[in-house]
Write an enzyme that holds these catalytic residues in place. Structure first.
Site, PDB file in Angstrom:
ATOM      1  N   ARG A  19      -6.221  -5.283  16.917  1.00  0.00           N
ATOM      2  CA  ARG A  19      -5.514  -4.141  17.573  1.00  0.00           C
ATOM      3  C   ARG A  19      -6.694  -3.273  16.733  1.00  0.00           C
ATOM      4  NH1 ARG A  19      -5.557   1.348  15.559  1.00  0.00           N
ATOM      5  NH2 ARG A  19      -4.612   0.760  13.915  1.00  0.00           N
ATOM      6  N   GLU A  77      -2.813   9.098   9.883  1.00  0.00           N
ATOM      7  CA  GLU A  77      -3.610   9.521  10.411  1.00  0.00           C
ATOM      8  C   GLU A  77      -4.143  10.710   9.954  1.00  0.00           C
ATOM      9  OE1 GLU A  77      -6.109   9.448  15.116  1.00  0.00           O
ATOM     10  OE2 GLU A  77      -4.123  10.344  14.931  1.00  0.00           O
TER      11      GLU A  77
END
Length: 507
Positions: free
Chosen positions: A16, A146
């Site tokens: 990923r 994030e």
């Protein structure tokens, strides 16, 4: 009594985050192969294999992996990055057959305000809705924060407000990424220590990037601070400067953190690294720790000498741990010990005078910036021993070879025959043909015939480097008998000239 070691989960995100390396895209079959090896050979705890909604090819790859994983009891170890998008990612997960979603959310107020243009309470509510839906559909949830590193630097109140909320949600892991790779080790230690102490019942993963080449150091500090899991990639693949590399991180943890353990099988790291290199086209730097081509190669002769006498230049980072072997480079810095170690591996013994000659030949090649390998050694030895048996009455002192477009190659040759000097110039259909024509002029003056060339073969040492050595084998007919001479050099024409000089001395 022995103290129980603390277990650190290892999540590999090569398929990923690693696939975000510029220019890299794995096919579905390549993804499946890598996923299988990571779980069955390398034995990582979890793998993150894709981002939801990216493409039809990504969906096909995830379906293939989840089908195999389900059949082999690994489905709960396969994870997919998803988004705060209502039911869209959840439906994609169901279609793909995946069961663990890693929800990407905002870990800094800067990202939340300028990218999503939302207030914390609105974001939290939307996150809670996706988590609730996922749980209802039988999916397990982990959550990414994030830009968490910048969140801790510039909006700590927001980060802790969000963690207060998240730790009350039905999520299994909270994942703390240094998204831009901006943290230094002391910050990693301070931030994770504070978070782990404040939320002792929660599981925290640390996700390091390598923009300042601090990925492995930050991983070490994250574990020291109490992180429960790490996100790593094969060969440090990832966006920009990449992620913290799996092989380096595991070696560091095993050697410097005796109180922790992981499931990773060190002996499989190199073979998987090479496979990923092949599939990705992303070349491993020769000096990359653990998996680079040169990292277990001693070049300086003094180091080889120390290894031979008492393993003076060995450390805990032994190549055998990773399915590799120590090598001793051959070049201009090679000493006698370097060459002896290579000869020992080949089962060859030489006298001291011959060993000195071999050493000198390798140094000469190194000065020409040629790369000599162990596979070249038997050819060098054979050439030197062959030369030892021939009395040196004829010497090719010097020559100039020219080759120009639309002009015949030419040679100017100076040769010594039993101490007498001759010089001739000639042309030919090729450089070697021109050389032989000049040589014939010299021998014609002496009223002596040269043997007839009946065969000319050029080869490189099997396993050797084509730019290092080539061997020319010439078959001659003289006085109704055939014989062969060989020459060895980094240049094909020069190796043929050396073979010819041996012929001149033999006749």
């Amino acid at each position: 009594m022995p103290v129980d070691k603390r277990y650190i989960e290892i999540m590999d995100t090569t398929l990923r985050d690693g696939e975000q390396t510029s220019g890299v895209s794995f096919s579905p079959s390549e993804k499946l192969t890598i996923a299988q090896l990571l779980l069955t050979e390398v034995k990582v705890d979890r793998i993150e294999i894709a981002s939801a909604r990216v493409s039809d090819g990504e969906l096909a790859a995830v379906k293939a992996i989840t089908k195999w994983a389900k059949a082999n009891g690994f489905l709960n170890k396969v994870e997919v990055l998803t988004f705060v998008d209502g039911d869209v990612s959840v439906q994609w997960m169901q279609k793909a057959g995946a069961k663990v979603m890693n929800l990407l959310t905002k870990g800094s107020l800067n990202h939340l305000t300028h990218q999503l243009k939302k207030k914390p309470e609105q974001h939290f509510a939307e996150v809670a809705a996706v988590i609730a839906l996922a749980r209802k559909k039988g999916l397990e949830c982990n959550v990414y924060l994030e830009d968490w590193s910048n969140g801790m630097r510039h909006s700590r109140d927001y980060v802790f407000q969000y963690l207060d909320f998240l730790t009350q949600q039905p999520v299994k892991r909270i994942m703390l990424p240094d998204t831009l790779g901006v943290l230094i080790p002391s910050e990693v230690h301070a931030y994770i220590t504070e978070i782990v102490q404040r939320y002792p019942k929660a599981h925290f993963d640390f996700h390091a990037h390598n923009d300042y080449d601090l990925g492995t150091a930050n991983v070490l500090e994250g574990v020291k601070a109490g992180a429960h899991g790490l996100h790593l990639t094969i060969n440090g693949m990832g966006e920009r400067a990449g992620n913290a590399p799996l092989a380096s991180a595991i070696a560091v943890l095993n050697d410097f953190m005796p109180g922790i353990k992981t499931s990773v099988a060190e002996g499989s790291l190199y073979s998987v690294s090479k496979l990923v290199e092949t599939f990705s086209g992303f070349r491993i730097p020769a000096n990359k720790p653990v998996v680079g081509e040169n990292v277990f190669t001693q070049t300086a002769g003094i180091h080889a000498d120390g290894d031979k006498k008492n393993k003076l230049y060995f450390s805990d980072l032994m190549p055998e741990r990773f399915g590799r072997q120590r090598k001793y480079a051959l070049g201009k810095t090679s000493g006698k010990a370097n060459i002896e170690n290579n000869l020992q591996q080949l089962g060859i013994q030489l006298s001291d005078p011959d060993l000195k000659k071999v050493t000198q030949r390798i140094i000469e090649l190194g000065d020409k910036k040629e790369m000599v390998t162990q596979a070249d050694l038997p050819y060098i030895i054979s050439d030197i021993l062959d030369s030892n048996t021939i009395e040196d009455k004829v010497r090719i002192e010097n020559y100039v070879l020219t080759h120009s477009k639309n002009l015949k190659p030419s040679v100017t040759l100076r040769i010594s025959v039993k101490g007498e000097q001759f010089e001739e110039h000639s042309q030919g259909d090729g450089q070697y043909d021109a050389f032989m024509n000049a040589l014939k002029k010299v021998y014609k003056k002496q009223k002596q015939e040269l043997p007839v060339l009946t065969d000319y073969a050029v080869r490189i040492p099997p396993g050797g480097k084509s730019d290092a050595l080539c061997e020319t084998i010439i078959t001659w007919r003289f006085n109704n008998r055939e014989f062969k001479t060989r020459g060895l050099d980094s240049d094909q024409t020069v190796s043929a000239i050396k073979a010819t000089q041996k012929m001149l001395n033999l006749i």
